[in-house]
Design a protein around this motif. Structure first.
Motif, PDB file in Angstrom:
ATOM      1  N   VAL A 131       0.835  -1.199   0.000  1.00 51.87           N
ATOM      2  CA  VAL A 131       0.000   0.000   0.000  1.00 51.87           C
ATOM      3  C   VAL A 131       0.872   1.252   0.000  1.00 51.87           C
ATOM      4  CG1 VAL A 131      -1.659   1.345   1.340  1.00 51.87           C
ATOM      5  CG2 VAL A 131      -1.974  -1.116   1.092  1.00 51.87           C
ATOM      6  N   LEU A 132       1.894   1.271   0.860  1.00 47.56           N
ATOM      7  CA  LEU A 132       2.785   2.436   0.912  1.00 47.56           C
ATOM      8  C   LEU A 132       3.473   2.652  -0.434  1.00 47.56           C
ATOM      9  CD1 LEU A 132       4.517   2.057   4.417  1.00 47.56           C
ATOM     10  CD2 LEU A 132       2.617   3.566   3.764  1.00 47.56           C
ATOM     11  N   GLY A 133       3.899   1.552  -1.057  1.00 42.49           N
ATOM     12  CA  GLY A 133       4.528   1.684  -2.367  1.00 42.49           C
ATOM     13  C   GLY A 133       3.579   2.284  -3.390  1.00 42.49           C
ATOM     14  N   HIS A 134       2.332   1.866  -3.339  1.00 50.26           N
ATOM     15  CA  HIS A 134       1.315   2.386  -4.251  1.00 50.26           C
ATOM     16  C   HIS A 134       1.139   3.896  -4.050  1.00 50.26           C
ATOM     17  CE1 HIS A 134      -2.464   1.991  -6.645  1.00 50.26           C
ATOM     18  NE2 HIS A 134      -2.826   3.015  -5.903  1.00 50.26           N
ATOM     19  N   GLU A 135       1.075   4.334  -2.789  1.00 46.30           N
ATOM     20  CA  GLU A 135       0.859   5.756  -2.515  1.00 46.30           C
ATOM     21  C   GLU A 135       2.092   6.597  -2.825  1.00 46.30           C
ATOM     22  OE1 GLU A 135      -2.000   7.017  -2.091  1.00 46.30           O
ATOM     23  OE2 GLU A 135      -2.915   5.043  -2.037  1.00 46.30           O
ATOM     24  N   VAL A 136       3.266   6.067  -2.515  1.00 48.15           N
ATOM     25  CA  VAL A 136       4.495   6.770  -2.901  1.00 48.15           C
ATOM     26  C   VAL A 136       4.508   6.982  -4.408  1.00 48.15           C
ATOM     27  CG1 VAL A 136       7.007   6.529  -3.124  1.00 48.15           C
ATOM     28  CG2 VAL A 136       5.898   6.052  -0.935  1.00 48.15           C
ATOM     29  N   ALA A 137       4.074   5.966  -5.145  1.00 48.16           N
ATOM     30  CA  ALA A 137       4.063   6.060  -6.603  1.00 48.16           C
ATOM     31  C   ALA A 137       3.138   7.171  -7.089  1.00 48.16           C
ATOM     32  CB  ALA A 137       3.641   4.723  -7.210  1.00 48.16           C
ATOM     33  N   ALA A 193       0.758   3.046 -10.670  1.00 47.83           N
ATOM     34  CA  ALA A 193       1.090   3.004  -9.250  1.00 47.83           C
ATOM     35  C   ALA A 193       1.285   1.569  -8.773  1.00 47.83           C
ATOM     36  CB  ALA A 193       0.003   3.702  -8.435  1.00 47.83           C
ATOM     37  N   ASP A 194       0.432   0.659  -9.250  1.00 54.77           N
ATOM     38  CA  ASP A 194       0.598  -0.754  -8.887  1.00 54.77           C
ATOM     39  C   ASP A 194       1.952  -1.282  -9.347  1.00 54.77           C
ATOM     40  OD1 ASP A 194      -1.889  -0.911  -7.702  1.00 54.77           O
ATOM     41  OD2 ASP A 194      -2.881  -1.822  -9.435  1.00 54.77           O
ATOM     42  N   GLU A 195       2.301  -0.985 -10.589  1.00 56.28           N
ATOM     43  CA  GLU A 195       3.559  -1.492 -11.143  1.00 56.28           C
ATOM     44  C   GLU A 195       4.772  -0.890 -10.437  1.00 56.28           C
ATOM     45  OE1 GLU A 195       3.500  -0.939 -15.358  1.00 56.28           O
ATOM     46  OE2 GLU A 195       2.163  -2.666 -15.684  1.00 56.28           O
ATOM     47  N   ARG A 196       4.696   0.392 -10.138  1.00 54.28           N
ATOM     48  CA  ARG A 196       5.815   1.021  -9.453  1.00 54.28           C
ATOM     49  C   ARG A 196       5.990   0.455  -8.049  1.00 54.28           C
ATOM     50  NH1 ARG A 196       9.964   2.725 -11.373  1.00 54.28           N
ATOM     51  NH2 ARG A 196      10.291   4.539 -10.029  1.00 54.28           N
ATOM     52  N   CYS A 208       7.712  -8.493  -3.213  1.00 49.55           N
ATOM     53  CA  CYS A 208       7.573  -7.393  -4.174  1.00 49.55           C
ATOM     54  C   CYS A 208       6.141  -7.236  -4.667  1.00 49.55           C
ATOM     55  CB  CYS A 208       8.524  -7.571  -5.350  1.00 49.55           C
ATOM     56  SG  CYS A 208       8.220  -9.048  -6.356  1.00 49.55           S
ATOM     57  N   ASN A 209       5.322  -8.270  -4.503  1.00 51.78           N
ATOM     58  CA  ASN A 209       3.924  -8.178  -4.925  1.00 51.78           C
ATOM     59  C   ASN A 209       3.014  -7.881  -3.731  1.00 51.78           C
ATOM     60  OD1 ASN A 209       4.197 -10.643  -3.659  1.00 51.78           O
ATOM     61  ND2 ASN A 209       2.811 -11.731  -5.053  1.00 51.78           N
ATOM     62  N   GLY A 210       3.560  -7.241  -2.718  1.00 56.96           N
ATOM     63  CA  GLY A 210       2.797  -6.957  -1.505  1.00 56.96           C
ATOM     64  C   GLY A 210       1.494  -6.227  -1.760  1.00 56.96           C
ATOM     65  N   GLU A 242      -4.092 -10.038 -10.563  1.00 56.36           N
ATOM     66  CA  GLU A 242      -3.401 -10.701 -11.672  1.00 56.36           C
ATOM     67  C   GLU A 242      -2.285  -9.823 -12.229  1.00 56.36           C
ATOM     68  OE1 GLU A 242      -4.387 -12.671 -16.082  1.00 56.36           O
ATOM     69  OE2 GLU A 242      -5.988 -11.736 -14.889  1.00 56.36           O
ATOM     70  N   ASP A 243      -2.568  -8.538 -12.438  1.00 58.51           N
ATOM     71  CA  ASP A 243      -1.578  -7.643 -13.058  1.00 58.51           C
ATOM     72  C   ASP A 243      -0.366  -7.444 -12.157  1.00 58.51           C
ATOM     73  OD1 ASP A 243      -3.241  -7.405 -15.220  1.00 58.51           O
ATOM     74  OD2 ASP A 243      -4.025  -5.424 -14.671  1.00 58.51           O
ATOM     75  N   ILE A 244      -0.601  -7.301 -10.857  1.00 59.16           N
ATOM     76  CA  ILE A 244       0.513  -7.115  -9.922  1.00 59.16           C
ATOM     77  C   ILE A 244       1.409  -8.344  -9.919  1.00 59.16           C
ATOM     78  CG2 ILE A 244       1.096  -6.917  -7.467  1.00 59.16           C
ATOM     79  CD1 ILE A 244      -1.457  -5.135  -7.219  1.00 59.16           C
ATOM     80  N   ASN A 245       0.798  -9.516  -9.906  1.00 55.61           N
ATOM     81  CA  ASN A 245       1.592 -10.753  -9.908  1.00 55.61           C
ATOM     82  C   ASN A 245       2.316 -10.962 -11.238  1.00 55.61           C
ATOM     83  OD1 ASN A 245       1.114 -11.610  -7.234  1.00 55.61           O
ATOM     84  ND2 ASN A 245      -0.884 -12.438  -7.809  1.00 55.61           N
TER      85      ASN A 245
END
Length: 272
Positions: A131-137, A193-196, A208-210, A242-245
């Motif tokens: 979640v934090l990675g998504h928001e940072v992105a 954001a998901d990919e980043r 990495c797929n948290g 699916e996309d994140i994985n």
């Protein structure tokens, strides 16, 4: 003569912005400067802080242990080597006390907000890192600024550049603050954001797929309809899992959860 000089300078500055500053480090077309992002974010943060009824932010002194813990997690992302504006943005994180809200959001300039409800809902530290990675992105990719550009157009941006109406940034800050908890982004921005998030976490000890696990929990519990605004409802949770994985597979990064037991300790640091 002076008016002509000012017009010439404005045209010159605009031209320089278009050819040099209107693209971020990922070549995304963005007119507002980095400095304006930071200024806008600071104004949004001030308005959020001045609205404790809507945003009851936990005091950093009273809950210093919880903030230290959360900032340690954030530092893993910021030191991943993948954050474009690590030095330019403030990366200031706050905890909002509301156990009934599964939400987090980011504003320009690196201001991040996470609700206690979300922290307590997540099962492990890797989930929160996603979640934090998504928001940072969202901040790092300047999604709010890109939305402003699309919504208000060139005339508004030129007004910011010329300084003709100093209240413009304040007005926009107020609008963002008023809807911050419900900020939504386009499908393309959510996918970015998901990919980043995967790319950030690939350089940390965490899975990495948290970011996928939150969606998966909603699906497992039959609560996909509770998907909060911070992760939007598009693409839908199934697609995002699916996309994140798929992104994790492409990078070949580790998807084994670190899952330290200390996450429960972190939850207990928050108001019960």
């Amino acid at each position: 003569m002076m008016r002509s000089f000012k017009i010439f300078n404005l045209v010159l500055i605009t031209g320089l912005l278009i050819f040099n500053s209107c693209k971020d480090k990922n070549n995304n077309f963005v007119f507002p400067s980095i400095e304006e992002d930071v200024e806008l974010g600071a104004q949004v943060a001030e308005q959020i802080e001045n609205d404790p009824d809507q945003f009851p932010i936990l005091d950093e002194s009273e809950y210093s242990d919880a903030y230290t813990y959360l900032n340690t997690l954030l530092d893993y992302i910021l030191t991943s080597g993948e954050v474009q504006y690590k030095e330019e943005f403030v990366w200031d994180i706050h905890i909002i006390e509301n156990d009934s809200v599964l939400n987090a959001f980011a504003t320009p300039g690196g201001y991040l907000y996470v609700y206690t409800g979300l922290i307590k809902y997540l099962d492990q530290e890797d989930d929160l890192m996603g979640v934090l990675g998504h928001e940072v992105a969202h901040s790092d990719l300047r999604h709010t600024s890109r939305n402003i550009q699309r919504q208000y157009g060139i005339n508004f941006i030129l007004g910011l550049i010329s300084g003709e109406d100093p209240s413009q940034l304040e007005q926009i800050a107020g609008q963002i603050a008023g809807t911050a908890a419900g900020l939504t982004f386009s499908r393309a921005f959510e996918v970015e954001a998901d990919e980043r998030s995967v790319e950030y976490l690939a350089n940390t000890p965490y899975a990495c797929n948290g970011a996928y696990s939150f969606f998966q929990k909603l699906l497992d519990e039959g609560q996909a309809g509770r998907t909060p605004a911070f992760l939007s409802t598009h693409p839908n949770p199934e697609d995002r899992v699916e996309d994140i994985n798929i992104k994790a597979d492409e990078l070949g990064c580790d998807t084994t959860p670190l899952a330290p037991a200390s996450y429960e300790d972190f939850k207990n640091m928050l108001p019960q």
